[in-house]
Design a protein around this motif. Structure first.
Motif, short mmCIF file in Angstrom:
data_model
loop_
_atom_site.label_atom_id
_atom_site.label_comp_id
_atom_site.label_asym_id
_atom_site.label_seq_id
_atom_site.Cartn_x
_atom_site.Cartn_y
_atom_site.Cartn_z
N ARG A 155 0.82 -1.21 0.00
CA ARG A 155 0.00 0.00 0.00
C ARG A 155 0.86 1.26 0.00
O ARG A 155 2.02 1.22 0.38
CB ARG A 155 -0.91 0.04 1.23
N CYS B 60 2.15 -2.10 15.41
CA CYS B 60 1.56 -1.25 14.37
C CYS B 60 0.06 -1.06 14.57
O CYS B 60 -0.57 -1.80 15.33
CB CYS B 60 1.80 -1.88 13.00
N GLY B 61 -0.51 -0.07 13.88
CA GLY B 61 -1.96 0.11 13.85
C GLY B 61 -2.59 -0.80 12.80
O GLY B 61 -1.96 -1.77 12.33
C1 GLA Z 1 3.32 1.91 9.86
C2 GLA Z 1 2.31 1.14 10.68
C3 GLA Z 1 0.90 1.68 10.44
C4 GLA Z 1 0.85 3.18 10.63
C5 GLA Z 1 1.98 3.86 9.86
C6 GLA Z 1 2.06 5.34 10.12
O1 GLA Z 1 3.11 1.69 8.49
O2 GLA Z 1 2.34 -0.22 10.33
O3 GLA Z 1 -0.01 1.04 11.30
O4 GLA Z 1 0.91 3.53 11.99
O5 GLA Z 1 3.24 3.29 10.15
O6 GLA Z 1 0.92 5.97 9.65
#
Ligand code: GLA
Length: 407
Positions: free
Chosen positions: A45, A184-185
């Motif tokens: 992505r 991570c989110g």
């Molecule tokens: C990484 C994490 C996402 C998000 C981004 C910042 O890609 O995996 O969850 O926090 O950083 O937006």
């Protein structure tokens, strides 16, 4: 993809992948013999705007790209997974029943997904497969989420369960958080699962509701890889998360998502200087991202570009997750008259910037920026023209043994 070449797909559904698709098909036949039952695919992505907002329950606006991880697979009668990676030229295997000690490297993403599926009470069964991808690893384009979602998509196919993209992105996120150990989110997993061809996705990271927003044909989304890689990213990322959570506590809310710009301005002096900057980024970035989706919907790409520029400044100055090479890349991109906006994208500390560019000028833009960046920094960048593609998918190649009519 050669350095500084402009990669683009033949169509907009991720179909540049057939190169990789053919490789896993061919690799499967050579390693295991015969045909795979399924080929699963999940994309990387790029995030147009809304960084470091997902773990604050906020908004993000990513798109799935036409670069993906592909997995050719066939069920086994035992409960083992045997998988050969063409990119790493390495084979790994694990049992679905024994929580053996963690191994190193790419296979942990697969084991993590198997563990998270099992822990969620979802079925797993053994398979053998060959895996490969064209998402550059470590560049900030979510090759790990692509690997997790391809694995989850494959498990769903092989066990014959209905694919539930939102639930599966949560499973993959848990694998990453609790098995791999990266906090991570949800953004990367959700967009890899849910991407829509020719669209970006506004994701509400609290409710996981999504709204797909068409990307106008007049613009190109160009990823500019600085060639730098993030060091110490996990500790810095976790520190930012902790600072955001501390700020939310001061405001007395569950997450910074619940603080609007007016409230922030009224009460920002209750925060210490560093926490104030971190919170200012998140609060304003949420507002920008929400607005960006409307601008994109209306085709107001100039105003959208301006928000991307603001987002970069906020990530650089308030959230402090950029680095000199990213700043240089962004300012070089912005010097081009065809560029509507540019910013670092993803976690930061290295990796990629993203630029919104007038489509007719995309090739000239890419050549010019690559040359100027090489001159300025001494690193040959990679430049990818990205096409918004569909999320995780699966193709049935041969009937299942217990499903001989191939329905
Ligand atoms: C990484 C994490 C996402 C998000 C981004 C910042 O890609 O995996 O969850 O926090 O950083 O937006």
């Amino acid at each position: 993809m050669g350095h500084s070449s402009v990669g683009s797909s033949k169509d907009d559904t991720g179909a540049k992948g057939p190169g990789v698709r053919d490789r896993v098909l061919d690799g499967f036949q050579r390693r295991f013999g015969g045909e795979p039952t399924f080929i699963a695919r999940a994309p990387g992505r790029v995030n147009l705007i809304g960084d470091h907002t997902d773990y604050n329950d906020g908004f993000v606006l990513p798109m799935a790209i036409d670069r993906a991880v592909w997995l050719a697979m066939r069920g086994r009668s035992d409960r083992r997974v045997v998988v050969h990676s063409l990119d790493f030229d390495e084979e790994a295997s694990f049992s679905l029943d024994q929580g053996a000690a963690h191994q190193e490297g790419w296979v942990e993403y697969l084991r993590g997904v198997a563990w998270a599926l099992d822990d969620a009470g979802r079925p797993t069964s053994g398979w053998e497969g060959v895996i490969a991808g064209d998402v550059p690893v470590g560049a900030g384009l979510s090759s790990s989420a692509a690997l997790e979602l391809a694995t989850a998509r494959g498990f769903a196919a092989i066990t014959g369960v209905i694919w539930q993209p939102v639930a599966m992105s949560r499973v993959a996120q848990r694998a990453e958080n609790e098995w791999v150990g990266v906090n991570c989110g949800i953004m990367d997993q959700l967009i890899s699962a849910m991407g829509v061809a020719r669209h970006a996705l506004l994701i509400d990271c609290r409710t996981l509701e999504t709204r797909s927003v068409p990307i106008p044909g007049s613009v190109a989304v160009i990823v500019l890889d600085t060639g730098t890689r993030r060091d110490l990213v996990d500790s810095a990322y976790n520190e930012r998360r902790a600072q955001c959570e501390a700020a939310a506590r001061v405001f007395g809310v569950p997450a910074l998502r619940d603080v609007d710009v007016a409230t922030f301005v009224a009460r920002e002096n209750e925060l210490d200087a560093t926490t104030r900057k971190r919170a200012r980024h998140v609060v304003t970035e949420n507002a920008r991202t929400f607005q960006a989706a409307d601008l994109l919907e209306r085709g107001d790409v100039d105003a959208l570009g301006a928000l991307m520029d603001e987002s970069h400044r906020s990530l650089r100055d308030d959230f402090e997750v950029s680095r000199p090479e990213l700043d240089t890349m962004v300012s070089i991109a912005r010097r081009e008259s065809s560029c509507l906006g540019a910013r670092m994208t993803g976690a930061g500390f290295g990796g990629c910037a993203v630029a919104l560019v007038r489509r007719d000028d995309a090739d000239a833009f890419a050549r010019s920026v690559a040359r100027a960046y090489l001159d300025a920094v001494g690193i040959q960048p990679s430049v990818y023209l990205c096409i918004a593609s569909e999320g995780a998918s699966v193709e049935r190649m041969a009937p299942l043994s217990d499903d001989v009519d191939g329905a």
